[in-house]
Design an enzyme around this catalytic site. Structure first.
Site, PDB file in Angstrom:
ATOM      1  N   LEU A 214       0.847  -1.195   0.000  1.00  0.00           N
ATOM      2  CA  LEU A 214       0.000   0.000   0.000  1.00  0.00           C
ATOM      3  C   LEU A 214       0.881   1.243   0.000  1.00  0.00           C
ATOM      4  O   LEU A 214       1.756   1.371   0.861  1.00  0.00           O
ATOM      5  CB  LEU A 214      -0.895   0.046   1.250  1.00  0.00           C
ATOM      6  CG  LEU A 214      -1.996  -0.995   1.406  1.00  0.00           C
ATOM      7  CD1 LEU A 214      -2.646  -0.846   2.773  1.00  0.00           C
ATOM      8  CD2 LEU A 214      -3.040  -0.839   0.309  1.00  0.00           C
ATOM      9  N   HIS A 215       0.641   2.152  -0.957  1.00  0.00           N
ATOM     10  CA  HIS A 215       1.396   3.406  -0.934  1.00  0.00           C
ATOM     11  C   HIS A 215       0.663   4.566  -1.602  1.00  0.00           C
ATOM     12  O   HIS A 215       1.105   5.708  -1.491  1.00  0.00           O
ATOM     13  CB  HIS A 215       2.760   3.223  -1.612  1.00  0.00           C
ATOM     14  CG  HIS A 215       2.702   3.197  -3.106  1.00  0.00           C
ATOM     15  ND1 HIS A 215       2.321   2.072  -3.800  1.00  0.00           N
ATOM     16  CD2 HIS A 215       2.954   4.153  -4.031  1.00  0.00           C
ATOM     17  CE1 HIS A 215       2.348   2.336  -5.087  1.00  0.00           C
ATOM     18  NE2 HIS A 215       2.722   3.586  -5.268  1.00  0.00           N
ATOM     19  N   ARG A 216      -0.456   4.310  -2.284  1.00  0.00           N
ATOM     20  CA  ARG A 216      -1.168   5.395  -2.971  1.00  0.00           C
ATOM     21  C   ARG A 216      -1.699   6.412  -1.973  1.00  0.00           C
ATOM     22  O   ARG A 216      -2.251   6.030  -0.922  1.00  0.00           O
ATOM     23  CB  ARG A 216      -2.328   4.837  -3.789  1.00  0.00           C
ATOM     24  CG  ARG A 216      -1.922   3.989  -4.965  1.00  0.00           C
ATOM     25  CD  ARG A 216      -1.486   4.809  -6.137  1.00  0.00           C
ATOM     26  NE  ARG A 216      -0.869   3.980  -7.170  1.00  0.00           N
ATOM     27  CZ  ARG A 216      -0.240   4.458  -8.218  1.00  0.00           C
ATOM     28  NH1 ARG A 216      -0.119   5.763  -8.370  1.00  0.00           N
ATOM     29  NH2 ARG A 216       0.297   3.650  -9.121  1.00  0.00           N
ATOM     30  N   ARG A 249       6.256   5.863   2.867  1.00  0.00           N
ATOM     31  CA  ARG A 249       5.115   6.773   2.958  1.00  0.00           C
ATOM     32  C   ARG A 249       4.053   6.208   3.898  1.00  0.00           C
ATOM     33  O   ARG A 249       3.470   6.912   4.708  1.00  0.00           O
ATOM     34  CB  ARG A 249       4.531   6.976   1.551  1.00  0.00           C
ATOM     35  CG  ARG A 249       3.344   7.924   1.504  1.00  0.00           C
ATOM     36  CD  ARG A 249       2.661   7.920   0.133  1.00  0.00           C
ATOM     37  NE  ARG A 249       1.802   9.076  -0.018  1.00  0.00           N
ATOM     38  CZ  ARG A 249       2.081  10.117  -0.783  1.00  0.00           C
ATOM     39  NH1 ARG A 249       3.202  10.143  -1.469  1.00  0.00           N
ATOM     40  NH2 ARG A 249       1.242  11.139  -0.865  1.00  0.00           N
ATOM     41  N   ASP A 289      -2.007  -1.586  -4.352  1.00  0.00           N
ATOM     42  CA  ASP A 289      -2.461  -0.417  -5.099  1.00  0.00           C
ATOM     43  C   ASP A 289      -1.381   0.040  -6.077  1.00  0.00           C
ATOM     44  O   ASP A 289      -1.410   1.140  -6.591  1.00  0.00           O
ATOM     45  CB  ASP A 289      -2.896   0.725  -4.164  1.00  0.00           C
ATOM     46  CG  ASP A 289      -1.801   1.170  -3.202  1.00  0.00           C
ATOM     47  OD1 ASP A 289      -0.633   0.762  -3.371  1.00  0.00           O
ATOM     48  OD2 ASP A 289      -2.116   1.933  -2.266  1.00  0.00           O
TER      49      ASP A 289
END
Length: 372
Positions: A214-216, A249, A289
């Site tokens: 997950l990073h969006r 992030r 994502d």
């Protein structure tokens, strides 16, 4: 008799995934050199993303040399970062002339170096051109659209990308369906995939764990959204182990949450390229994502559940093993049930995803150089 002119290419990379795509071009150039072709390259790292994992071992994994130069731009807002890349790259390219600037993907470096090159009269080839999500809230979509509006040559991964470019007014002679250079790197290194420490430490078994990334911004920048998403994913997977390499992030936002992780969730730092693909290859399914992982899972035949409302890689859905979940947790639960029942779609590998995209790109550039 045709006299071969020397050809020099300047390859641009600004973030870790760019190097996975650039690696294929480096290997293809070296093949041409070994065959006696007068071709050379300079590999420019803009320094857009500082990543401690982007160290010597990363380039060893990809079997490519370290970049010739790092512009060391660092982080910043989109405007500041793009401007700084333009300033530093302009200084560099004026001092180091080239025949072509080759940009890949859709990061700020792609856009910035394209603008600089074009204003200096240097032709630009865009690798992974023409992909479109239709979502201009994504910075990457803006970068794609602007880059493709002024580049000279377009190397595409799928027929869908070709169609976008032709609808936008590109000439057929400019657009070349060559395949996927990220898949080139996967194919080249597949026999070298290596189990990461977490695999043995947690006694994981191939096919008996999930993998998640997950990073969006839409998923991780709002702590409440991230917490709700994680809670629903954890509930959906039950007791099945889930390996979660945490993007910097995402980690920053997780530190704000007092999150209670069940024993089945295995958090780890970002992994080496060969280690991460080992986990992808042996996962029961991947929840992500990411854009590139949609492609890698399609090639490897691994079910992929994408936590986005859209994708710029529709071939991974129409041909591959990917499904858009968005924020529909009911669909996530139903999809996981299908996967558990071994009822997921088989998928197929898109045309030209055969490990030779880089060779096709370099051959086309050489032929253009001869024809001039």
């Amino acid at each position: 008799m045709t006299i071969e002119k020397p050809l020099h290419l300047t390859l641009i990379a600004g973030a870790r995934p760019n190097f996975m795509k650039i690696a294929s071009l480096v290997h293809a150039i070296k093949q041409k050199q070994q065959a006696g072709c007068a071709i050379a390259y300079t590999l420019v790292h803009t320094g857009q993303h500082y990543d401690s994992k982007l160290s010597d071992v990363f380039f060893e994994d990809l079997q490519i040399p370290l970049p010739d130069v790092n512009l060391e731009v660092g982080s910043g807002s989109h405007a500041r970062q793009t401007a700084e890349i333009m300033i530093r790259f302009e200084d560099f390219i004026r001092a180091n002339p080239t025949d072509w600037v080759i940009v890949v993907g859709d990061v700020n470096s792609t856009l910035a170096c394209t603008i600089v090159a074009k204003k200096l009269g240097i032709p630009v080839a865009h690798v992974e051109a023409g992909i479109r999500s239709g979502d201009q809230s994504m910075p990457e979509e803006i970068n794609r659209l602007v880059t493709d509006s002024i580049a000279d040559l377009f190397f595409t991964t799928s027929i869908y990308a070709n169609q976008h470019l032709l609808r936008e007014g590109k000439n057929e002679r400019q657009v070349h369906l060559v395949g996927n250079t990220m898949i080139d790197s996967l194919v080249r290194n597949r026999e070298r995939f290596t189990a990461p420490a977490v695999f043995d430490k947690k006694n994981l078994t191939a096919g008996d764990y999930y993998l998640m990334t997950l990073h969006r911004p839409s998923n991780v920048d709002d702590a409440a959204v991230l917490q709700s998403l994680l809670e629903q994913i954890i509930q959906a997977i039950g007791n099945m182990p889930l390996v979660f390499p945490v993007h910097p992030r995402t980690r920053k936002k997780l530190e704000e949450l007092a999150f209670q992780w069940p024993p089945s969730i295995l958090l780890c730092d970002p992994l080496r390229y060969l280690e991460f693909l080992y986990l992808v290859q042996h996962a029961r399914a991947v929840i992500t994502d990411s854009g590139g992982i949609q492609e890698e899972t399609t090639y490897l035949g691994v079910p992929c559940l994408t936590l986005r409302a859209n994708t710029e890689r529709p071939e991974t859905i129409h041909q591959g093993t990917n499904l858009l979940i968005g924020d529909d947790m009911g669909l996530l639960n139903r999809s996981l049930a299908q996967i558990e029942q071994r009822a997921w779609k088989k998928g197929s590998i898109p045309d030209y995803w055969d490990g030779k995209a880089g060779e096709r790109i370099v051959e086309r550039l050489v032929q253009l150089n001869i024809a001039e």
